[in-house]
Design a protein around this motif. Structure first.
Motif, short mmCIF file in Angstrom:
data_model
loop_
_atom_site.label_atom_id
_atom_site.label_comp_id
_atom_site.label_asym_id
_atom_site.label_seq_id
_atom_site.Cartn_x
_atom_site.Cartn_y
_atom_site.Cartn_z
N TYR A 21 0.83 -1.21 0.00
CA TYR A 21 0.00 0.00 0.00
C TYR A 21 0.87 1.26 0.00
CZ TYR A 21 -4.61 -2.11 0.74
OH TYR A 21 -5.80 -2.80 0.60
N ILE A 22 1.86 1.29 0.88
CA ILE A 22 2.72 2.46 1.01
C ILE A 22 3.43 2.75 -0.32
CG2 ILE A 22 4.84 3.34 2.13
CD1 ILE A 22 2.38 3.44 3.95
N ASN A 23 3.87 1.73 -1.01
CA ASN A 23 4.63 1.89 -2.25
C ASN A 23 3.76 1.99 -3.49
OD1 ASN A 23 7.05 1.73 -0.79
ND2 ASN A 23 7.07 -0.50 -0.94
N SER A 24 2.44 1.86 -3.34
CA SER A 24 1.56 1.88 -4.51
C SER A 24 1.39 3.30 -5.06
CB SER A 24 0.19 1.29 -4.17
OG SER A 24 -0.47 2.10 -3.22
N LYS A 25 1.07 3.35 -6.32
CA LYS A 25 0.82 4.63 -6.99
C LYS A 25 -0.46 5.24 -6.41
CE LYS A 25 -0.05 6.69 -11.46
NZ LYS A 25 -0.45 6.45 -12.84
N PRO A 26 -0.40 6.46 -5.95
CA PRO A 26 -1.61 7.09 -5.38
C PRO A 26 -2.72 7.22 -6.42
CG PRO A 26 0.37 8.40 -4.91
CD PRO A 26 0.76 7.34 -5.88
N ILE A 27 -3.94 7.06 -5.96
CA ILE A 27 -5.12 7.31 -6.78
C ILE A 27 -5.66 8.67 -6.35
CG2 ILE A 27 -7.44 6.50 -7.38
CD1 ILE A 27 -6.48 3.67 -6.52
N PRO A 28 -5.72 9.63 -7.26
CA PRO A 28 -6.18 10.97 -6.87
C PRO A 28 -7.52 10.94 -6.12
CG PRO A 28 -5.37 10.98 -9.13
CD PRO A 28 -5.41 9.55 -8.69
N GLY A 29 -7.55 11.59 -4.95
CA GLY A 29 -8.76 11.68 -4.15
C GLY A 29 -9.03 10.49 -3.24
N ILE A 30 -8.17 9.48 -3.30
CA ILE A 30 -8.39 8.29 -2.46
C ILE A 30 -7.17 8.11 -1.56
CG2 ILE A 30 -8.77 5.80 -2.47
CD1 ILE A 30 -10.79 6.27 -4.46
N ARG A 31 -7.41 8.05 -0.27
CA ARG A 31 -6.32 7.82 0.68
C ARG A 31 -5.78 6.41 0.51
NH1 ARG A 31 -8.16 8.86 6.44
NH2 ARG A 31 -5.96 8.53 6.78
N TYR A 105 -14.05 -1.56 2.54
CA TYR A 105 -13.24 -2.65 2.02
C TYR A 105 -12.12 -2.11 1.16
CZ TYR A 105 -16.42 -1.91 -1.91
OH TYR A 105 -17.16 -1.34 -2.91
N SER A 106 -11.10 -2.93 1.01
CA SER A 106 -9.96 -2.55 0.18
C SER A 106 -9.26 -3.82 -0.32
CB SER A 106 -8.97 -1.71 0.99
OG SER A 106 -7.89 -1.30 0.18
N ILE A 107 -8.87 -3.79 -1.57
CA ILE A 107 -8.11 -4.87 -2.17
C ILE A 107 -6.66 -4.42 -2.27
CG2 ILE A 107 -7.77 -6.25 -4.28
CD1 ILE A 107 -10.31 -7.00 -2.74
N ARG A 108 -5.74 -5.30 -1.92
CA ARG A 108 -4.32 -4.93 -2.00
C ARG A 108 -4.00 -4.52 -3.43
NH1 ARG A 108 -0.94 -10.26 -0.41
NH2 ARG A 108 0.83 -8.92 -0.87
N PRO A 109 -3.14 -3.53 -3.62
CA PRO A 109 -2.90 -2.96 -4.95
C PRO A 109 -2.58 -3.97 -6.05
CG PRO A 109 -1.97 -1.54 -3.29
CD PRO A 109 -2.45 -2.77 -2.57
N THR A 110 -1.79 -5.00 -5.76
CA THR A 110 -1.41 -5.95 -6.82
C THR A 110 -2.54 -6.91 -7.20
OG1 THR A 110 -0.47 -7.46 -5.18
CG2 THR A 110 1.05 -5.92 -6.26
N GLU A 111 -3.64 -6.89 -6.46
CA GLU A 111 -4.73 -7.83 -6.72
C GLU A 111 -5.99 -7.13 -7.23
OE1 GLU A 111 -4.37 -11.06 -6.69
OE2 GLU A 111 -2.33 -10.98 -5.91
N ARG A 112 -5.91 -5.84 -7.48
CA ARG A 112 -7.09 -5.10 -7.95
C ARG A 112 -7.44 -5.47 -9.38
NH1 ARG A 112 -5.18 0.47 -5.03
NH2 ARG A 112 -5.78 -0.21 -2.95
N GLY A 113 -8.72 -5.34 -9.70
CA GLY A 113 -9.18 -5.59 -11.05
C GLY A 113 -9.40 -7.06 -11.37
N LYS A 114 -9.40 -7.92 -10.38
CA LYS A 114 -9.55 -9.36 -10.60
C LYS A 114 -10.89 -9.91 -10.10
CE LYS A 114 -4.56 -10.03 -10.27
NZ LYS A 114 -3.47 -10.71 -9.55
#
Length: 180
Positions: A21-31, A105-114
């Motif tokens: 999460y810390i190293n993921s690319k920020p999504i504008p407007g989303i913490r 809820y939140s999906i870890r960045p490498t698992e999104r879109g699945k």
């Protein structure tokens, strides 16, 4: 896929997820930790303290009166890999009834879109139904520009009620109700 609570055996993987999460690319407007802010505390305390904090959050006497008791669940895929987390909030408090909702809820960045989020919300709704026998429906929200979350809610039979503009953060939240 299955929901389960975190335990001491999850330390290594959850710390890896935290770093992801810390190293993921920020999504504008989303913490970074939006949806499940309990992850945020992994960087502020040791793992056992964090587990104790999760346990304390289940009981009203441990929280300020304007906070909801909540339970933090991990979601594992069929290979027992933790792919995300979901928080179920049990008490109606003003902030949740305006724009926070009963589930985050939140999906870890490498698992999104699945497709994991759709299934995770479905499992979270089932858990809500098992644990809260009085409630017939729950409020769930997302920011108006968060199209993936909007789709997840709608795939789980979310019925749009209205939008709420939050002056504190400047965002508009879509408010949905889901029968459980």
């Amino acid at each position: 896929m299955k929901l389960r609570e975190a335990n001491e055996n999850d330390e290594k993987e959850l710390l890896e997820i935290y770093q992801e999460y810390i190293n993921s690319k920020p999504i504008p407007g989303i913490r970074i930790f939006e949806g499940v802010r309990d992850f945020e505390n992994l960087g502020k305390m040791n793992f056992q303290q964090w587990l104790n904090d999760l346990e304390n959050n289940k009981y009203e006497e441990n929280l300020p009166k304007d906070y909801s008791t909540h339970t933090f669940y991990l979601i594992e895929n069929d290979e027992d890999r933790i792919v995300g987390a979901i928080g179920l909030r049990w008490k109606e408090v003003p902030v949740l009834m305006k724009y926070g909702g009963f589930i985050g809820y939140s999906i870890r960045p490498t698992e999104r879109g699945k497709g994991y989020a759709t299934e995770m919300l479905k499992l979270g709704l089932q858990k809500f139904k098992e644990m809260d026998h009085k409630r017939e429906r729950i409020l769930i929200t997302c920011k108006d520009f968060n199209i993936p979350s909007k789709k997840v809610i709608e795939k789980n039979n979310g019925i749009y009620e209205n939008s709420y503009y939050n002056e504190d953060d400047g965002f508009t939240y879509l408010r949905y109700w889901i029968k459980i």
